[in-house]
Each structure stands twice: as structure tokens, then as C-alpha cells.
Design a protein around this motif. Structure first.
Motif, PDB file in Angstrom:
ATOM      1  N   PRO A  57       0.800  -1.236   0.000  1.00  0.00           N
ATOM      2  CA  PRO A  57       0.000   0.000   0.000  1.00  0.00           C
ATOM      3  C   PRO A  57       0.830   1.283   0.000  1.00  0.00           C
ATOM      4  N   GLN A  58       2.110   1.199   0.394  1.00  0.00           N
ATOM      5  CA  GLN A  58       2.953   2.394   0.409  1.00  0.00           C
ATOM      6  C   GLN A  58       3.325   2.859  -0.993  1.00  0.00           C
ATOM      7  N   GLN A 111      -5.977   4.434 -11.523  1.00  0.00           N
ATOM      8  CA  GLN A 111      -6.347   3.090 -11.116  1.00  0.00           C
ATOM      9  C   GLN A 111      -5.092   2.302 -10.775  1.00  0.00           C
ATOM     10  N   SER A 112      -5.213   1.413  -9.805  1.00  0.00           N
ATOM     11  CA  SER A 112      -4.060   0.640  -9.346  1.00  0.00           C
ATOM     12  C   SER A 112      -4.391  -0.848  -9.345  1.00  0.00           C
ATOM     13  N   ILE A 149      -2.869   3.493  -1.798  1.00  0.00           N
ATOM     14  CA  ILE A 149      -3.183   3.361  -0.378  1.00  0.00           C
ATOM     15  C   ILE A 149      -4.457   2.541  -0.167  1.00  0.00           C
ATOM     16  N   ASP A 150      -5.284   2.427  -1.208  1.00  0.00           N
ATOM     17  CA  ASP A 150      -6.516   1.639  -1.109  1.00  0.00           C
ATOM     18  C   ASP A 150      -6.232   0.179  -0.760  1.00  0.00           C
ATOM     19  N   PHE A 166      -7.915  -3.715   1.463  1.00  0.00           N
ATOM     20  CA  PHE A 166      -8.252  -4.873   0.638  1.00  0.00           C
ATOM     21  C   PHE A 166      -8.809  -6.029   1.469  1.00  0.00           C
ATOM     22  N   GLU A 167      -8.167  -6.315   2.588  1.00  0.00           N
ATOM     23  CA  GLU A 167      -8.597  -7.449   3.399  1.00  0.00           C
ATOM     24  C   GLU A 167     -10.020  -7.251   3.923  1.00  0.00           C
TER      25      GLU A 167
END
Length: 435
Positions: A40-41, A57-58, A92-93, A97-98
């Protein structure tokens, strides 16, 4: 397509540096390569000069898109880094996720499913994992054919290696495919006794599960990251570039299919897991004994130095002292100088700051900093005996100071001080805080 997860639950071991420069080296050798950032970093984007504000978008969007019935193909988020290298950036999104995937079936296979769509597009996929054990790391391992565990050749990194291998074993047991796990010695500083000893121990106990290639400590690699370039672009003649090219060639020359069954692998065979666990226990016990011996030697030295010297407080060290019996017996100030010289780096003792470094071939070593108006001639270091150790003592008021070493006229950061910040000239200043 081979998918290689770069994984270590310990932060600061160089995972992102290895991921970026290994991917770049594979691309330089003509292989179609994809770098996937699962941290996320989002440091892969930073290290490759991808503007964060332009990442719309990532990889996160691809991973969750199926669960939302709005599929997003990997090709839609990729950034072209070079002719053979593309990046799937993080955001950072990913830290959510979990939680977002709680209760979703097959949530451990999201990355594997995303990559399967592109399996004919790439020869190699390098996955930079976060420094934590969680759903993101498991996704990376579920998709991987190989795993690289970068191990910094320092005290704390070695101490945590047993936990890392145990965690990998637990995670890999749930995978339906074999995962080739190999250890990579990184940030290796040949000049320190501790690093040499730890590398020797690693090679003794992990001979068939270690890369022959060692990634040496190299300031050019840090400088390259600050400019948003892989080392192959920043300085193609540097030692860092040679190390990563050698690592890439070693990976290319040793495909998983060419290895005998069980070679350096973790998989679902329960009997093999039991053998591996017992073998790891023996290794960990031996390494722990070695670490304890070195640590005890350091404590003994500190005790023998009192009251002349107090133990440095809150200052990281890259090397422990040699056994007292290994050094000549000296009295008075000369003995104190030898003891101080074992602590490479910077430390505060009473009201003085001690700078100690190792340059066996240097004719002169000086310090330039904001405490001497950046004039190196005002603060020369004194050579201690014939060992190549240089040191000086400066009385400084409490505060934060920036400095650089000047070795035979060449300005550089202190290799034994991990606290740095970038300077206006694209390099790094070392930092010391006086309490």
C-alpha cells in the motif's frame, strides 16, 4: 511465465529495491517483465518516477473488480517503464483490501486470476510484497512459482529469519503448486566483520537454498531510487548494476523445472514439511547460538570499557566488537581508541559525538556538515593504527545536524549511519541528533 514474489515480513530489508532492480535487469536482458506492487505504500511507483497524482487506477482496482461484477483488466492500469518493463502500481486503497474482501470466496486467488489473463504477455512477473503477513502477501504467494527472501546481513535481520521461514511454510502449505523459496543476501557490507560472519553462516546452512549472487551495499542504488530510476539506467557501470544483472542471470539459468523434486521448495507434502521443519529448527538453533555469542562479546566489551565509555544509546550499529582476546592488550587512551573504533557509525558519549568509519585505503577522511559550515578541512578524522579505522570526537549542542564524509576529496554519505535525507544535489546527507 514465472511469477516471483519478493517477500519478507521484516521492513527495511530492501524488498522494493530488489523488486525494482531485478525487474529492470530482466527487462534489460530482453525478457518481457511485469512489476506488480502489492504494498500500500506504493514505493515501486516512487522508485520509478511514476507521479502518484496521475495514478487513476491501481492493482487494487483489478483485485476487487471481479467481486463487484465490474471486471477491470490488468492492461488498463499498466505504466510503461521501458520497452520490456511495465508496472502495475499500488495505492493506499490496498490497505483496505482485506476488509473489502471479507467473506468473498477465493479471495486468496485474486492476483493469480488477474495474472492468468496476461500469462502469454510476459516472461517474468516480479511481485513486491508488503512487510506484513496478511491477505495481500498470501495473494502474492498463491500466484507465485518462486519466492525470494531478501535478508539484510545484519543482526536483527538474521534473528528474524527463522520466523520468516516458518511463516512461509505455513502459507505455502495451502498453495496447490510448488513454490521455490530462496534466500538473497542483500545490503552486504564487506568491510564489516558482522556482515562477513552472517553471510558465512547463511551459506553454511542454506547452501542449496541461497542465491550465489550477493547484493552489496552500494550508495549508487540509493541515489538511483531518489532520482526515480533503476540502477541500470542511473549508473550502468556501478557495482549495484553488476549485482542485479548477475541475480537476473542466475534466475534465468535455473528454472524451476530443471531442479530435482524438493529442491528449495515448500509445498503440500506433509512428510516433507516435517523434515523441513526439523531442518529449520537445527539451522535456527545454530544461528541463534552464533548470534548469542557475538552479542555476549559486545556486552563483555562494554563492561570492560566502563567507566571510560558508556554504552551508546538508541544508535543503530552495523557491527559488534571483536572478542577482547583477538585484539592486542593496550592501556589508557590507546585502548579506549581501539574500543571506540569497533563501533562504526556515530554515537553520543556524554557531551561528545563520536564519528567512526572504516576506509582501509583512504589517505584522508574528513567531515563536512552544518556544524562546521560545510568545511571539511575543519574536522579531519584521525586514523587508528593500521586497521583502516578513522574517528573523531566533536562537542555539539543538542540538536539535529546534517553531514557528509569527504574521503580523499570525494563527498559521500556515512555508510554506517542509516539515518539520511536527500539533499538539493540529488544525493544523501547523513543525520545525527544530539540529545
Amino acid at each position: 511465465m514465472r511469477t516471483i514474489a519478493v517477500v519478507n515480513q521484516k521492513g527495511g530489508c530492501g524488498k522494493t529495491t530488489v523488486s525494482i532492480n531485478l525487474a529492470s535487469a530482466l527487462a534489460e536482458l530482453g525478457h518481457r517483465t511485469l512489476l506488480v506492487d502489492m504494498d500500500p505504500q506504493s514505493h515501486c511507483a516512487v522508485g520509478l518516477a511514476v507521479p502518484e497524482d496521475q495514478i487513476e487506477q491501481s492493482i487494487y482496482d483489478c483485485l476487487i473488480s471481479t467481486s463487484r461484477n465490474e471486471p477491470i483488466r490488468l492492461a488498463e492500469i499498466l505504466w510503461q517503464i521501458s520497452d520490456k518493463l511495465e508496472l502495475a502500481p499500488a495505492s493506499i486503497d490496498l490497505s483496505a483490501f482485506e476488509q473489502q474482501m471479507a467473506g468473498i470466496a477465493e479471495r486468496e486467488s485474486c492476483l493469480k486470476n488477474v495474472l492468468c489473463e496476461m500469462r502469454d504477455e510476459y516472461d517474468y512477473v516480479i511481485v513486491d510484497c508488503p512487510p506484513a503477513v496478511g491477505l495481500l502477501t498470501f495473494n502474492a504467494l498463491r500466484a507465485a512459482t518462486n519466492a525470494i527472501v531478501p535478508v539484510e546481513t545484519g543482526y536483527f535481520a538474521l534473528h528474524g529469519l527463522s520466523k520468516q521461514l516458518e511463516t512461509l511454510s505455513i502459507l505455502c502449505k495451502r498453495c496447490s503448486q510448488q513454490i521455490d523459496v530462496r534466500v538473497l543476501a542483500s545490503m552486504y557490507d564487506l568491510r564489516t566483520k558482522m556482515a562477513r560472519e552472517i553471510l558465512a553462516e547463511l551459506r553454511t546452512h542454506f547452501a542449496d537454498k541461497m542465491f550465489k549472487t550477493v547484493v552489496n551495499f552500494n550508495t549508487k542504488i540509493k541515489e538511483a531510487s531518489s532520482f526515480g530510476q533503476p540502477i541500470c539506467e542511473y549508473d550502468s557501470a556501478s557495482r549495484g548494476q553488476r549485482d542485479f544483472q548477475a541475480l537476473a542471470e542466475e534466475i534465468i539459468d535455473s528454472p524451476v523445472s530443471a531442479r530435482p523434486p524438493g529442491y528449495g521448495t515448500l509445498h503440500r507434502d506433509e512428510s516433507l514439511d516435517g523434515q523441513a521443519k526439523q531442518h529449520r529448527s537445527e539451522i535456527v538453533s545454530s544461528l541463534a547460538d552464533r548470534i548469542e555469542t557475538i552479542s555476549a562479546t559486545a556486552d563483555e566489551l562494554l563492561q570492560s570499557a566502563k567507566p571510560a565509555i558508556k554504552a551508546p544509546q538508541k544508535t543503530p550499529r552495523t557491527e559488534k566488537p571483536q572478542p577482547v582476546s583477538a585484539r592486542p592488550s593496550l592501556d589508557g587512551q590507546a585502548d579506549t581508541d581501539i574500543k571506540l573504533s569497533e563501533y562504526y557509525g556515530v554515537s553520543q558519549i556524554n557531551d561528545a559525538v563520536i564519528f567512526v568509519t572504516l576506509y582501509p585505503r583512504a589517505n584522508s577522511v574528513q567531515i563536512a556538515g552544518d556544524f562546521n559550515n560545510w568545511q571539511p578541512s575543519k574536522t579531519p578524522l584521525k586514523k587508528v593504527g593500521k586497521s583502516g579505522v578513522w574517528q573523531t570526537k566533536i562537542k555539539l549542542p543538542a540538536g539535529k545536524y546534517r553531514y557528509r564524509l569527504v574521503v580523499d576529496g570525494q563527498w559521500q554519505q556515512d555508510p554506517y549511519n542509516e539515518t539520511t535525507e536527500t539533499n538539493p544535489f540529488g544525493g544523501f546527507n547523513s543525520i545525527v541528533e544530539v540529545k
